[in-house]
Design a protein around this motif. Structure first.
Motif, PDB file in Angstrom:
ATOM      1  N   SER A  60       0.856  -1.186   0.000  1.00 40.18           N
ATOM      2  CA  SER A  60       0.000   0.000   0.000  1.00 40.18           C
ATOM      3  C   SER A  60       0.890   1.232   0.000  1.00 40.18           C
ATOM      4  O   SER A  60       1.724   1.383   0.889  1.00 40.18           O
ATOM      5  CB  SER A  60      -0.881   0.035   1.252  1.00 40.18           C
ATOM      6  OG  SER A  60      -1.743  -1.064   1.283  1.00 40.18           O
ATOM      7  N   PRO A  61       0.737   2.095  -0.987  1.00 39.72           N
ATOM      8  CA  PRO A  61       1.576   3.295  -1.009  1.00 39.72           C
ATOM      9  C   PRO A  61       1.286   4.202   0.186  1.00 39.72           C
ATOM     10  O   PRO A  61       0.193   4.181   0.747  1.00 39.72           O
ATOM     11  CB  PRO A  61       1.198   3.983  -2.317  1.00 39.72           C
ATOM     12  CG  PRO A  61      -0.091   3.391  -2.724  1.00 39.72           C
ATOM     13  CD  PRO A  61      -0.202   2.046  -2.087  1.00 39.72           C
ATOM     14  N   VAL A  62       2.282   4.962   0.571  1.00 42.11           N
ATOM     15  CA  VAL A  62       2.154   5.909   1.674  1.00 42.11           C
ATOM     16  C   VAL A  62       2.076   7.307   1.071  1.00 42.11           C
ATOM     17  O   VAL A  62       2.967   7.719   0.332  1.00 42.11           O
ATOM     18  CB  VAL A  62       3.365   5.820   2.633  1.00 42.11           C
ATOM     19  CG1 VAL A  62       3.275   6.874   3.720  1.00 42.11           C
ATOM     20  CG2 VAL A  62       3.463   4.426   3.231  1.00 42.11           C
ATOM     21  N   VAL A  63       0.992   8.015   1.369  1.00 43.88           N
ATOM     22  CA  VAL A  63       0.837   9.400   0.923  1.00 43.88           C
ATOM     23  C   VAL A  63       0.973  10.278   2.156  1.00 43.88           C
ATOM     24  O   VAL A  63       0.231  10.121   3.126  1.00 43.88           O
ATOM     25  CB  VAL A  63      -0.525   9.639   0.244  1.00 43.88           C
ATOM     26  CG1 VAL A  63      -0.659  11.098  -0.178  1.00 43.88           C
ATOM     27  CG2 VAL A  63      -0.695   8.706  -0.950  1.00 43.88           C
ATOM     28  N   ILE A  70       6.546  20.623   3.961  1.00 41.54           N
ATOM     29  CA  ILE A  70       7.917  20.503   4.463  1.00 41.54           C
ATOM     30  C   ILE A  70       8.079  19.302   5.390  1.00 41.54           C
ATOM     31  O   ILE A  70       8.976  18.473   5.200  1.00 41.54           O
ATOM     32  CB  ILE A  70       8.362  21.811   5.147  1.00 41.54           C
ATOM     33  CG1 ILE A  70       8.378  22.939   4.114  1.00 41.54           C
ATOM     34  CG2 ILE A  70       9.735  21.647   5.793  1.00 41.54           C
ATOM     35  CD1 ILE A  70       8.541  24.317   4.696  1.00 41.54           C
ATOM     36  N   SER A  71       7.238  19.182   6.396  1.00 43.70           N
ATOM     37  CA  SER A  71       7.338  18.032   7.309  1.00 43.70           C
ATOM     38  C   SER A  71       7.043  16.731   6.578  1.00 43.70           C
ATOM     39  O   SER A  71       7.636  15.691   6.881  1.00 43.70           O
ATOM     40  CB  SER A  71       6.382  18.197   8.493  1.00 43.70           C
ATOM     41  OG  SER A  71       6.817  19.238   9.334  1.00 43.70           O
ATOM     42  N   ALA A  72       6.142  16.778   5.612  1.00 44.13           N
ATOM     43  CA  ALA A  72       5.843  15.581   4.820  1.00 44.13           C
ATOM     44  C   ALA A  72       7.065  15.151   4.018  1.00 44.13           C
ATOM     45  O   ALA A  72       7.345  13.954   3.896  1.00 44.13           O
ATOM     46  CB  ALA A  72       4.657  15.844   3.895  1.00 44.13           C
ATOM     47  N   ALA A  73       7.805  16.111   3.487  1.00 40.95           N
ATOM     48  CA  ALA A  73       9.022  15.784   2.739  1.00 40.95           C
ATOM     49  C   ALA A  73      10.067  15.159   3.660  1.00 40.95           C
ATOM     50  O   ALA A  73      10.756  14.208   3.273  1.00 40.95           O
ATOM     51  CB  ALA A  73       9.578  17.032   2.060  1.00 40.95           C
ATOM     52  N   ALA A  74      10.183  15.663   4.888  1.00 39.13           N
ATOM     53  CA  ALA A  74      11.125  15.081   5.854  1.00 39.13           C
ATOM     54  C   ALA A  74      10.720  13.647   6.191  1.00 39.13           C
ATOM     55  O   ALA A  74      11.566  12.750   6.259  1.00 39.13           O
ATOM     56  CB  ALA A  74      11.184  15.929   7.119  1.00 39.13           C
ATOM     57  N   ALA A  75       9.432  13.415   6.384  1.00 33.88           N
ATOM     58  CA  ALA A  75       8.954  12.064   6.675  1.00 33.88           C
ATOM     59  C   ALA A  75       9.183  11.144   5.478  1.00 33.88           C
ATOM     60  O   ALA A  75       9.544   9.976   5.642  1.00 33.88           O
ATOM     61  CB  ALA A  75       7.475  12.101   7.062  1.00 33.88           C
ATOM     62  N   ALA A  76       9.002  11.666   4.271  1.00 33.65           N
ATOM     63  CA  ALA A  76       9.244  10.869   3.065  1.00 33.65           C
ATOM     64  C   ALA A  76      10.713  10.466   2.977  1.00 33.65           C
ATOM     65  O   ALA A  76      11.033   9.320   2.644  1.00 33.65           O
ATOM     66  CB  ALA A  76       8.825  11.651   1.824  1.00 33.65           C
ATOM     67  N   ARG A  84      11.470   2.238   2.032  1.00 30.09           N
ATOM     68  CA  ARG A  84      10.185   2.382   1.330  1.00 30.09           C
ATOM     69  C   ARG A  84      10.432   3.098   0.010  1.00 30.09           C
ATOM     70  O   ARG A  84      11.154   4.085  -0.045  1.00 30.09           O
ATOM     71  CB  ARG A  84       9.184   3.196   2.155  1.00 30.09           C
ATOM     72  CG  ARG A  84       8.673   2.557   3.422  1.00 30.09           C
ATOM     73  CD  ARG A  84       7.895   1.279   3.214  1.00 30.09           C
ATOM     74  NE  ARG A  84       6.701   1.396   2.432  1.00 30.09           N
ATOM     75  CZ  ARG A  84       5.470   1.194   2.882  1.00 30.09           C
ATOM     76  NH1 ARG A  84       5.264   0.905   4.149  1.00 30.09           N
ATOM     77  NH2 ARG A  84       4.439   1.276   2.075  1.00 30.09           N
ATOM     78  N   ASP A  85       9.826   2.608  -1.050  1.00 29.29           N
ATOM     79  CA  ASP A  85       9.959   3.278  -2.342  1.00 29.29           C
ATOM     80  C   ASP A  85       8.594   3.580  -2.963  1.00 29.29           C
ATOM     81  O   ASP A  85       8.494   3.903  -4.135  1.00 29.29           O
ATOM     82  CB  ASP A  85      10.822   2.458  -3.302  1.00 29.29           C
ATOM     83  CG  ASP A  85      10.223   1.096  -3.622  1.00 29.29           C
ATOM     84  OD1 ASP A  85       9.124   0.772  -3.120  1.00 29.29           O
ATOM     85  OD2 ASP A  85      10.861   0.345  -4.381  1.00 29.29           O
ATOM     86  N   ASP A  86       7.565   3.471  -2.147  1.00 30.77           N
ATOM     87  CA  ASP A  86       6.196   3.709  -2.618  1.00 30.77           C
ATOM     88  C   ASP A  86       5.573   4.882  -1.867  1.00 30.77           C
ATOM     89  O   ASP A  86       4.496   4.793  -1.316  1.00 30.77           O
ATOM     90  CB  ASP A  86       5.354   2.449  -2.454  1.00 30.77           C
ATOM     91  CG  ASP A  86       5.334   1.931  -1.017  1.00 30.77           C
ATOM     92  OD1 ASP A  86       6.134   2.408  -0.189  1.00 30.77           O
ATOM     93  OD2 ASP A  86       4.506   1.050  -0.728  1.00 30.77           O
TER      94      ASP A  86
END
Length: 109
Positions: A60-63, A70-76, A84-86
């Protein structure tokens, strides 16, 4: 997956967004908690312990989203370090989502 601190996720803390809360169905993964005090991604074992169940969603991809991306990019980045590559980042995040009154937001954890 919401990368905001808990108060941003549950809507208990004021934000710059038009409305408070989180996108329905999302879970908490605060981006800042995946970094050390110098802003570096935590070491692998510490990072894996913080991320926990997110790694168990293989297939299941993670969105990720936050207030503005910004925080989402750090978590990614942190999830990528763990293999994780999805992963996708909703770059408009809540700044965009909350402006549309037709899009739902939930309060609480």
């Amino acid at each position: 997956m919401c990368a905001l601190p808990t108060g941003g996720l549950d809507g208990s803390v004021p934000t710059r967004n038009t409305r408070r809360g989180h996108i329905p169905g999302s879970h908490s993964l605060p981006g800042r908690e995946l970094l050390d005090s110098a802003g570096r991604v935590l070491p692998g074992p510490d990072l894996a312990a913080r991320v926990g169940e997110v790694l168990d969603t293989a297939g299941s991809p993670v969105v990720l989203y936050c207030g503005g991306g910004i925080s989402a990019a750090a978590a990614a980045l942190a999830l990528t370090v763990l293999g994780r590559d999805d992963i996708a980042v909703y770059d408009g995040s809540l700044e965009e989502w909350s402006k549309d009154p037709a899009l739902p937001l939930e309060l609480g954890g």
